[in-house]
Design a protein around this motif. Structure first.
Motif, PDB file in Angstrom:
ATOM      1  N   GLY A  87       0.669  -1.283   0.031  1.00  0.00           N
ATOM      2  CA  GLY A  87      -0.082  -0.042  -0.103  1.00  0.00           C
ATOM      3  C   GLY A  87       0.847   1.288  -0.057  1.00  0.00           C
ATOM      4  O   GLY A  87       2.043   1.186  -0.024  1.00  0.00           O
ATOM      5  N   PRO A  88       0.161   2.317   0.101  1.00  0.00           N
ATOM      6  CA  PRO A  88       1.039   3.696   0.024  1.00  0.00           C
ATOM      7  C   PRO A  88       1.797   3.855   1.398  1.00  0.00           C
ATOM      8  O   PRO A  88       1.498   3.410   2.201  1.00  0.00           O
ATOM      9  CB  PRO A  88      -0.203   4.821  -0.149  1.00  0.00           C
ATOM     10  N   VAL A  89       2.817   4.710   1.050  1.00  0.00           N
ATOM     11  CA  VAL A  89       3.647   4.887   2.207  1.00  0.00           C
ATOM     12  C   VAL A  89       4.086   6.376   2.255  1.00  0.00           C
ATOM     13  O   VAL A  89       4.031   6.982   1.363  1.00  0.00           O
ATOM     14  CB  VAL A  89       5.159   3.982   2.316  1.00  0.00           C
ATOM     15  N   PRO A  90       4.516   7.057   3.616  1.00  0.00           N
ATOM     16  CA  PRO A  90       4.723   8.335   3.615  1.00  0.00           C
ATOM     17  C   PRO A  90       6.192   8.639   2.660  1.00  0.00           C
ATOM     18  O   PRO A  90       6.917   7.593   2.335  1.00  0.00           O
ATOM     19  CB  PRO A  90       5.326   8.222   4.947  1.00  0.00           C
ATOM     20  N   VAL A 103       7.765  -4.415  -5.615  1.00  0.00           N
ATOM     21  CA  VAL A 103       6.259  -4.756  -5.805  1.00  0.00           C
ATOM     22  C   VAL A 103       5.579  -3.830  -5.177  1.00  0.00           C
ATOM     23  O   VAL A 103       5.437  -3.649  -3.905  1.00  0.00           O
ATOM     24  CB  VAL A 103       6.048  -6.211  -5.448  1.00  0.00           C
ATOM     25  N   GLU A 104       4.854  -2.986  -6.038  1.00  0.00           N
ATOM     26  CA  GLU A 104       3.915  -1.816  -5.413  1.00  0.00           C
ATOM     27  C   GLU A 104       2.447  -2.067  -5.443  1.00  0.00           C
ATOM     28  O   GLU A 104       2.184  -2.125  -6.486  1.00  0.00           O
ATOM     29  CB  GLU A 104       4.524  -0.503  -6.136  1.00  0.00           C
ATOM     30  N   LEU A 105       1.959  -2.455  -4.352  1.00  0.00           N
ATOM     31  CA  LEU A 105       0.532  -2.627  -4.058  1.00  0.00           C
ATOM     32  C   LEU A 105      -0.315  -1.413  -3.845  1.00  0.00           C
ATOM     33  O   LEU A 105       0.233  -0.594  -3.361  1.00  0.00           O
ATOM     34  CB  LEU A 105       0.434  -3.720  -3.009  1.00  0.00           C
ATOM     35  N   ASP A 106      -1.357  -1.328  -4.728  1.00  0.00           N
ATOM     36  CA  ASP A 106      -2.102   0.149  -4.598  1.00  0.00           C
ATOM     37  C   ASP A 106      -2.746   0.174  -3.362  1.00  0.00           C
ATOM     38  O   ASP A 106      -2.837   1.384  -2.851  1.00  0.00           O
ATOM     39  CB  ASP A 106      -3.175   0.037  -5.851  1.00  0.00           C
ATOM     40  N   ARG A 107      -3.039  -0.655  -2.590  1.00  0.00           N
ATOM     41  CA  ARG A 107      -3.604  -0.796  -1.327  1.00  0.00           C
ATOM     42  C   ARG A 107      -3.036  -1.572  -0.165  1.00  0.00           C
ATOM     43  O   ARG A 107      -2.402  -2.726  -0.623  1.00  0.00           O
ATOM     44  CB  ARG A 107      -5.229  -0.883  -1.346  1.00  0.00           C
ATOM     45  N   ASN A 108      -3.217  -1.336   0.811  1.00  0.00           N
ATOM     46  CA  ASN A 108      -2.725  -2.319   1.861  1.00  0.00           C
ATOM     47  C   ASN A 108      -3.518  -3.541   2.138  1.00  0.00           C
ATOM     48  O   ASN A 108      -4.707  -3.532   2.309  1.00  0.00           O
ATOM     49  CB  ASN A 108      -2.717  -1.460   3.307  1.00  0.00           C
ATOM     50  N   VAL A 109      -3.101  -4.784   1.811  1.00  0.00           N
ATOM     51  CA  VAL A 109      -3.749  -6.165   1.732  1.00  0.00           C
ATOM     52  C   VAL A 109      -3.197  -6.862   2.931  1.00  0.00           C
ATOM     53  O   VAL A 109      -4.191  -7.940   3.054  1.00  0.00           O
ATOM     54  CB  VAL A 109      -3.590  -6.690   0.440  1.00  0.00           C
ATOM     55  N   GLY A 110      -2.446  -6.340   3.639  1.00  0.00           N
ATOM     56  CA  GLY A 110      -1.998  -7.249   5.012  1.00  0.00           C
ATOM     57  C   GLY A 110      -0.923  -8.218   4.778  1.00  0.00           C
ATOM     58  O   GLY A 110      -0.538  -8.426   3.359  1.00  0.00           O
ATOM     59  N   LEU A 111      -0.191  -8.643   5.572  1.00  0.00           N
ATOM     60  CA  LEU A 111       1.000  -9.242   5.559  1.00  0.00           C
ATOM     61  C   LEU A 111       0.850 -10.637   4.677  1.00  0.00           C
ATOM     62  O   LEU A 111       1.947 -10.832   3.941  1.00  0.00           O
ATOM     63  CB  LEU A 111       1.628  -9.692   6.854  1.00  0.00           C
ATOM     64  N   GLY A 112      -0.072 -11.473   4.784  1.00  0.00           N
ATOM     65  CA  GLY A 112      -0.170 -12.593   4.104  1.00  0.00           C
ATOM     66  C   GLY A 112      -0.252 -12.543   2.921  1.00  0.00           C
ATOM     67  O   GLY A 112       0.530 -13.149   1.818  1.00  0.00           O
ATOM     68  N   MET A 113      -1.146 -11.711   2.273  1.00  0.00           N
ATOM     69  CA  MET A 113      -1.367 -11.488   0.983  1.00  0.00           C
ATOM     70  C   MET A 113      -0.357 -10.616   0.209  1.00  0.00           C
ATOM     71  O   MET A 113       0.145 -10.952  -1.030  1.00  0.00           O
ATOM     72  CB  MET A 113      -2.626 -10.824   0.611  1.00  0.00           C
ATOM     73  N   ALA A 114       0.415  -9.711   0.951  1.00  0.00           N
ATOM     74  CA  ALA A 114       1.632  -9.178   0.564  1.00  0.00           C
ATOM     75  C   ALA A 114       2.700 -10.023   0.148  1.00  0.00           C
ATOM     76  O   ALA A 114       3.547 -10.045  -0.700  1.00  0.00           O
ATOM     77  CB  ALA A 114       1.867  -8.029   1.717  1.00  0.00           C
ATOM     78  N   LEU A 115       2.768 -11.179   1.326  1.00  0.00           N
ATOM     79  CA  LEU A 115       3.962 -12.012   1.058  1.00  0.00           C
ATOM     80  C   LEU A 115       3.736 -12.816  -0.010  1.00  0.00           C
ATOM     81  O   LEU A 115       4.549 -13.424  -0.792  1.00  0.00           O
ATOM     82  CB  LEU A 115       4.027 -12.880   2.380  1.00  0.00           C
ATOM     83  N   ASP A 116       2.471 -13.196  -0.368  1.00  0.00           N
ATOM     84  CA  ASP A 116       2.083 -14.110  -1.379  1.00  0.00           C
ATOM     85  C   ASP A 116       2.471 -13.333  -2.939  1.00  0.00           C
ATOM     86  O   ASP A 116       2.673 -14.021  -3.586  1.00  0.00           O
ATOM     87  CB  ASP A 116       0.496 -14.586  -1.591  1.00  0.00           C
ATOM     88  N   ALA A 117       2.197 -12.126  -2.812  1.00  0.00           N
ATOM     89  CA  ALA A 117       2.511 -11.443  -3.931  1.00  0.00           C
ATOM     90  C   ALA A 117       3.884 -11.218  -4.233  1.00  0.00           C
ATOM     91  O   ALA A 117       4.444 -11.412  -5.457  1.00  0.00           O
ATOM     92  CB  ALA A 117       1.764  -9.750  -3.865  1.00  0.00           C
ATOM     93  N   GLY A 118       4.748 -11.237  -3.142  1.00  0.00           N
ATOM     94  CA  GLY A 118       6.065 -11.140  -3.422  1.00  0.00           C
ATOM     95  C   GLY A 118       6.645 -12.557  -3.750  1.00  0.00           C
ATOM     96  O   GLY A 118       7.581 -12.519  -4.546  1.00  0.00           O
ATOM     97  N   LEU A 119       6.124 -13.639  -3.263  1.00  0.00           N
ATOM     98  CA  LEU A 119       6.519 -15.007  -3.609  1.00  0.00           C
ATOM     99  C   LEU A 119       6.507 -15.289  -5.184  1.00  0.00           C
ATOM    100  O   LEU A 119       7.164 -15.842  -5.857  1.00  0.00           O
ATOM    101  CB  LEU A 119       5.881 -15.892  -2.985  1.00  0.00           C
TER     102      LEU A 119
END
Length: 279
Positions: free
Chosen positions: A48-51, A72-88
Protein backbone atom coordinates in the motif's frame (compact mmCIF):
# COMPACT_ATOMS: atom_id res chain seq x y z
CA UNK A 1 31.45 -37.42 -8.44
CA UNK A 2 30.26 -33.94 -9.43
CA UNK A 3 29.63 -31.40 -6.71
CA UNK A 4 26.17 -29.91 -6.38
CA UNK A 5 26.19 -26.21 -7.25
CA UNK A 6 25.08 -23.79 -4.50
CA UNK A 7 21.47 -22.73 -4.87
CA UNK A 8 20.51 -19.14 -5.43
CA UNK A 9 18.53 -17.22 -2.83
CA UNK A 10 15.71 -14.69 -2.99
CA UNK A 11 15.07 -12.37 -0.05
CA UNK A 12 11.42 -11.46 0.61
CA UNK A 13 10.93 -8.23 2.58
CA UNK A 14 7.51 -6.57 3.07
CA UNK A 15 7.17 -2.87 3.88
CA UNK A 16 4.10 -0.91 4.95
CA UNK A 17 3.27 2.67 5.95
CA UNK A 18 4.09 2.13 9.61
CA UNK A 19 7.72 1.16 9.00
CA UNK A 20 10.59 3.47 9.92
CA UNK A 21 12.93 4.44 7.01
CA UNK A 22 16.06 4.16 9.18
CA UNK A 23 15.03 0.76 10.52
CA UNK A 24 14.38 -0.40 6.96
CA UNK A 25 17.83 0.73 5.89
CA UNK A 26 19.44 -1.14 8.78
CA UNK A 27 17.42 -4.28 8.04
CA UNK A 28 18.40 -4.13 4.36
CA UNK A 29 22.11 -3.65 5.05
CA UNK A 30 22.23 -6.49 7.57
CA UNK A 31 20.47 -8.92 5.26
CA UNK A 32 22.01 -7.94 1.93
CA UNK A 33 25.27 -6.01 1.95
CA UNK A 34 26.65 -7.34 5.24
CA UNK A 35 25.91 -11.04 4.66
CA UNK A 36 28.82 -13.41 4.14
CA UNK A 37 26.51 -15.29 1.74
CA UNK A 38 24.29 -12.54 0.31
CA UNK A 39 21.01 -13.15 -1.51
CA UNK A 40 20.96 -13.22 -5.29
CA UNK A 41 17.69 -11.28 -5.54
CA UNK A 42 15.69 -9.04 -3.23
CA UNK A 43 11.92 -8.72 -3.51
CA UNK A 44 10.51 -5.78 -1.56
CA UNK A 45 6.72 -5.66 -1.34
CA UNK A 46 5.33 -2.19 -0.65
CA UNK A 47 2.02 -3.05 0.99
CA UNK A 48 0.00 0.00 0.00
CA UNK A 49 0.92 3.71 -0.05
CA UNK A 50 3.73 4.83 2.27
CA UNK A 51 4.91 8.25 3.57
CA UNK A 52 7.30 10.24 1.39
CA UNK A 53 10.34 9.60 3.61
CA UNK A 54 9.83 5.85 3.40
CA UNK A 55 9.15 5.99 -0.35
CA UNK A 56 12.42 7.86 -0.81
CA UNK A 57 14.34 5.30 1.22
CA UNK A 58 12.89 2.52 -0.94
CA UNK A 59 14.10 4.31 -4.09
CA UNK A 60 17.57 4.65 -2.59
CA UNK A 61 17.77 0.99 -1.63
CA UNK A 62 16.70 -0.14 -5.11
CA UNK A 63 19.23 2.18 -6.77
CA UNK A 64 22.16 1.39 -4.47
CA UNK A 65 21.68 -2.34 -3.89
CA UNK A 66 24.59 -4.58 -4.92
CA UNK A 67 22.08 -7.27 -5.96
CA UNK A 68 18.96 -6.94 -8.14
CA UNK A 69 15.88 -5.61 -6.35
CA UNK A 70 12.31 -6.13 -7.55
CA UNK A 71 9.95 -3.61 -5.96
CA UNK A 72 6.35 -4.85 -5.89
CA UNK A 73 4.08 -1.85 -5.32
CA UNK A 74 0.56 -2.73 -4.19
CA UNK A 75 -2.08 -0.04 -4.67
CA UNK A 76 -3.64 -0.68 -1.26
CA UNK A 77 -2.70 -2.26 2.04
CA UNK A 78 -3.73 -5.91 1.79
CA UNK A 79 -2.10 -7.27 4.94
CA UNK A 80 1.00 -9.34 5.55
CA UNK A 81 -0.19 -12.70 4.20
CA UNK A 82 -1.40 -11.46 0.84
CA UNK A 83 1.59 -9.12 0.50
CA UNK A 84 3.95 -12.04 1.02
CA UNK A 85 2.05 -14.14 -1.52
CA UNK A 86 2.43 -11.29 -4.03
CA UNK A 87 6.14 -11.20 -3.29
CA UNK A 88 6.57 -14.96 -3.62
CA UNK A 89 5.13 -14.71 -7.12
CA UNK A 90 8.04 -12.41 -8.03
CA UNK A 91 10.81 -14.46 -6.41
CA UNK A 92 13.02 -15.95 -9.12
CA UNK A 93 14.64 -18.63 -6.97
CA UNK A 94 13.16 -21.58 -5.12
CA UNK A 95 15.04 -20.86 -1.90
CA UNK A 96 13.45 -17.83 -0.24
CA UNK A 97 14.41 -16.06 2.99
CA UNK A 98 12.02 -13.94 5.03
CA UNK A 99 12.94 -10.67 6.65
CA UNK A 100 10.99 -7.89 8.33
CA UNK A 101 11.66 -4.20 7.75
CA UNK A 102 12.69 -3.43 11.32
CA UNK A 103 14.83 -6.44 12.29
CA UNK A 104 18.54 -7.17 11.94
CA UNK A 105 20.21 -10.32 10.57
CA UNK A 106 23.58 -11.45 11.87
CA UNK A 107 26.23 -11.50 9.10
CA UNK A 108 26.46 -15.30 8.80
CA UNK A 109 22.70 -15.97 8.84
CA UNK A 110 22.38 -17.32 5.29
CA UNK A 111 25.74 -19.08 5.44
CA UNK A 112 24.20 -21.17 8.22
CA UNK A 113 20.64 -21.62 6.94
CA UNK A 114 20.93 -22.07 3.17
CA UNK A 115 23.17 -25.18 3.38
CA UNK A 116 20.48 -26.82 5.55
CA UNK A 117 17.95 -26.22 2.76
CA UNK A 118 20.45 -27.48 0.20
CA UNK A 119 20.84 -30.64 2.31
CA UNK A 120 17.13 -31.42 2.01
CA UNK A 121 15.07 -29.32 4.42
CA UNK A 122 11.98 -27.51 3.13
CA UNK A 123 12.04 -24.90 5.89
CA UNK A 124 14.60 -23.83 8.47
CA UNK A 125 14.18 -21.19 11.15
CA UNK A 126 16.46 -20.02 13.92
CA UNK A 127 16.54 -18.56 17.36
CA UNK A 128 16.23 -14.82 17.74
CA UNK A 129 17.20 -12.10 20.17
CA UNK A 130 14.60 -9.51 21.10
CA UNK A 131 15.84 -5.94 21.54
CA UNK A 132 14.24 -2.69 22.51
CA UNK A 133 15.46 0.53 20.88
CA UNK A 134 19.11 -0.35 20.31
CA UNK A 135 20.27 -3.67 18.88
CA UNK A 136 22.58 -4.29 21.84
CA UNK A 137 19.77 -3.77 24.36
CA UNK A 138 18.68 -7.44 24.45
CA UNK A 139 15.48 -8.01 26.44
CA UNK A 140 14.63 -11.62 25.53
CA UNK A 141 15.57 -14.76 23.63
CA UNK A 142 13.37 -17.11 21.63
CA UNK A 143 14.97 -20.49 21.10
CA UNK A 144 12.83 -22.84 18.96
CA UNK A 145 12.78 -26.65 19.08
CA UNK A 146 15.44 -28.09 16.79
CA UNK A 147 14.67 -31.80 16.39
CA UNK A 148 12.10 -32.45 13.63
CA UNK A 149 9.88 -34.50 15.95
CA UNK A 150 9.94 -31.72 18.55
CA UNK A 151 9.10 -29.13 15.89
CA UNK A 152 6.06 -31.14 14.81
CA UNK A 153 4.97 -31.66 18.43
CA UNK A 154 5.40 -28.01 19.30
CA UNK A 155 3.34 -27.02 16.26
CA UNK A 156 0.22 -28.52 17.81
CA UNK A 157 0.25 -25.99 20.65
CA UNK A 158 2.27 -23.01 19.37
CA UNK A 159 4.13 -21.76 16.31
CA UNK A 160 7.32 -23.81 15.99
CA UNK A 161 9.17 -21.21 13.91
CA UNK A 162 10.15 -17.60 14.47
CA UNK A 163 8.66 -16.17 11.29
CA UNK A 164 11.23 -13.40 10.62
CA UNK A 165 14.02 -16.00 10.70
CA UNK A 166 12.78 -18.61 8.22
CA UNK A 167 14.25 -19.74 4.92
CA UNK A 168 12.04 -22.06 2.89
CA UNK A 169 11.31 -23.71 -0.42
CA UNK A 170 9.06 -21.46 -2.48
CA UNK A 171 7.67 -24.52 -4.29
CA UNK A 172 6.58 -26.09 -1.00
CA UNK A 173 5.00 -22.89 0.31
CA UNK A 174 3.05 -22.26 -2.89
CA UNK A 175 2.20 -25.95 -3.15
CA UNK A 176 0.14 -25.76 0.05
CA UNK A 177 -1.61 -22.55 -1.00
CA UNK A 178 0.77 -19.93 0.37
CA UNK A 179 -0.01 -17.62 3.24
CA UNK A 180 -3.51 -16.53 2.13
CA UNK A 181 -5.54 -13.81 3.83
CA UNK A 182 -5.56 -15.05 7.43
CA UNK A 183 -4.73 -11.91 9.37
CA UNK A 184 -2.44 -12.14 12.41
CA UNK A 185 -2.00 -15.92 12.16
CA UNK A 186 -0.98 -16.43 8.53
CA UNK A 187 2.47 -17.79 9.37
CA UNK A 188 1.29 -20.34 11.94
CA UNK A 189 -1.38 -21.64 9.55
CA UNK A 190 1.23 -21.96 6.80
CA UNK A 191 3.55 -24.01 9.02
CA UNK A 192 0.68 -26.36 9.86
CA UNK A 193 -0.17 -26.84 6.18
CA UNK A 194 3.47 -27.51 5.34
CA UNK A 195 3.84 -30.08 8.13
CA UNK A 196 0.65 -31.82 7.02
CA UNK A 197 2.07 -31.95 3.49
CA UNK A 198 5.18 -33.73 4.75
CA UNK A 199 7.62 -30.83 4.77
CA UNK A 200 11.08 -31.59 6.10
CA UNK A 201 11.47 -29.16 8.98
CA UNK A 202 14.52 -27.80 10.80
CA UNK A 203 15.53 -25.08 13.22
CA UNK A 204 18.86 -23.70 14.33
CA UNK A 205 19.00 -22.81 18.03
CA UNK A 206 21.55 -20.05 17.42
CA UNK A 207 19.96 -16.58 17.24
CA UNK A 208 20.49 -15.46 13.65
CA UNK A 209 18.08 -12.52 13.75
CA UNK A 210 17.65 -9.62 16.16
CA UNK A 211 13.94 -8.82 16.53
CA UNK A 212 12.84 -5.28 17.40
CA UNK A 213 10.18 -5.45 20.12
CA UNK A 214 9.28 -1.76 20.22
CA UNK A 215 6.58 0.09 22.10
CA UNK A 216 3.19 -1.58 22.34
CA UNK A 217 4.47 -5.08 21.58
CA UNK A 218 2.60 -6.69 24.47
CA UNK A 219 -0.56 -4.70 23.84
CA UNK A 220 -0.61 -5.96 20.24
CA UNK A 221 -0.52 -9.58 21.43
CA UNK A 222 -3.79 -9.14 23.29
CA UNK A 223 -7.29 -7.79 22.82
CA UNK A 224 -10.47 -8.93 21.14
CA UNK A 225 -9.06 -8.78 17.61
CA UNK A 226 -6.26 -11.14 18.58
CA UNK A 227 -8.75 -13.40 20.36
CA UNK A 228 -10.96 -13.62 17.28
CA UNK A 229 -7.93 -14.45 15.13
CA UNK A 230 -6.83 -17.08 17.66
CA UNK A 231 -10.24 -18.76 17.69
CA UNK A 232 -10.40 -18.72 13.88
CA UNK A 233 -6.97 -20.33 13.74
CA UNK A 234 -7.89 -23.08 16.19
CA UNK A 235 -11.06 -23.87 14.21
CA UNK A 236 -9.02 -24.09 11.02
CA UNK A 237 -6.36 -26.34 12.58
CA UNK A 238 -9.07 -28.64 13.89
CA UNK A 239 -10.80 -28.83 10.49
CA UNK A 240 -7.47 -29.72 8.92
CA UNK A 241 -7.14 -32.48 11.56
CA UNK A 242 -3.83 -30.92 12.53
CA UNK A 243 -4.90 -30.91 16.17
CA UNK A 244 -6.97 -33.33 18.23
CA UNK A 245 -10.13 -32.22 20.00
CA UNK A 246 -8.23 -32.15 23.27
CA UNK A 247 -5.41 -30.06 21.82
CA UNK A 248 -7.93 -27.66 20.31
CA UNK A 249 -9.73 -27.17 23.63
CA UNK A 250 -6.43 -26.72 25.44
CA UNK A 251 -5.27 -24.13 22.92
CA UNK A 252 -8.53 -22.18 23.11
CA UNK A 253 -8.32 -22.08 26.89
CA UNK A 254 -4.61 -21.28 27.20
CA UNK A 255 -3.85 -19.26 24.07
CA UNK A 256 -7.27 -17.59 24.07
CA UNK A 257 -6.99 -16.70 27.74
CA UNK A 258 -3.56 -15.19 27.13
CA UNK A 259 -5.14 -12.70 24.72
CA UNK A 260 -7.51 -11.36 27.38
CA UNK A 261 -5.41 -11.10 30.53
CA UNK A 262 -4.15 -7.61 31.52
CA UNK A 263 -1.08 -6.44 29.62
CA UNK A 264 1.09 -6.58 32.76
CA UNK A 265 0.33 -10.28 33.25
CA UNK A 266 0.71 -10.98 29.53
CA UNK A 267 4.19 -9.45 29.64
CA UNK A 268 5.20 -11.73 32.53
CA UNK A 269 3.73 -14.83 30.90
CA UNK A 270 5.44 -14.07 27.58
CA UNK A 271 8.81 -13.65 29.24
CA UNK A 272 8.44 -16.82 31.31
CA UNK A 273 7.09 -19.15 28.61
CA UNK A 274 7.39 -17.89 25.05
CA UNK A 275 10.53 -15.76 24.97
CA UNK A 276 12.54 -18.37 26.85
CA UNK A 277 11.19 -21.57 25.26
CA UNK A 278 13.79 -24.29 24.87
CA UNK A 279 13.61 -28.00 24.02
Amino acid sequence: MSRQLPEQLSLLLPVWAGDDPDHLGEAFRSTVTEQTRPPDQVVIVRDGPVPEALAQRLKELVAESPVPVDLVELDRNVGLGMALDAGLARCRHDVVARMDADDISVPHRFAVQVPIIEAGADIVGSGLLEFDEHSEDIVGTRTPPTRPEDIRTRARVASPFNHPTVVYRRSMVRGVGGYTDFALMEDYLLWAKMILAGAKVANVAEPLVKYRVGAGAYARRGGWRQLRAELALQRRLRRLRFTTRGQCLRNVAVRGGYRLVPERIRRIAYRMVIATYRR
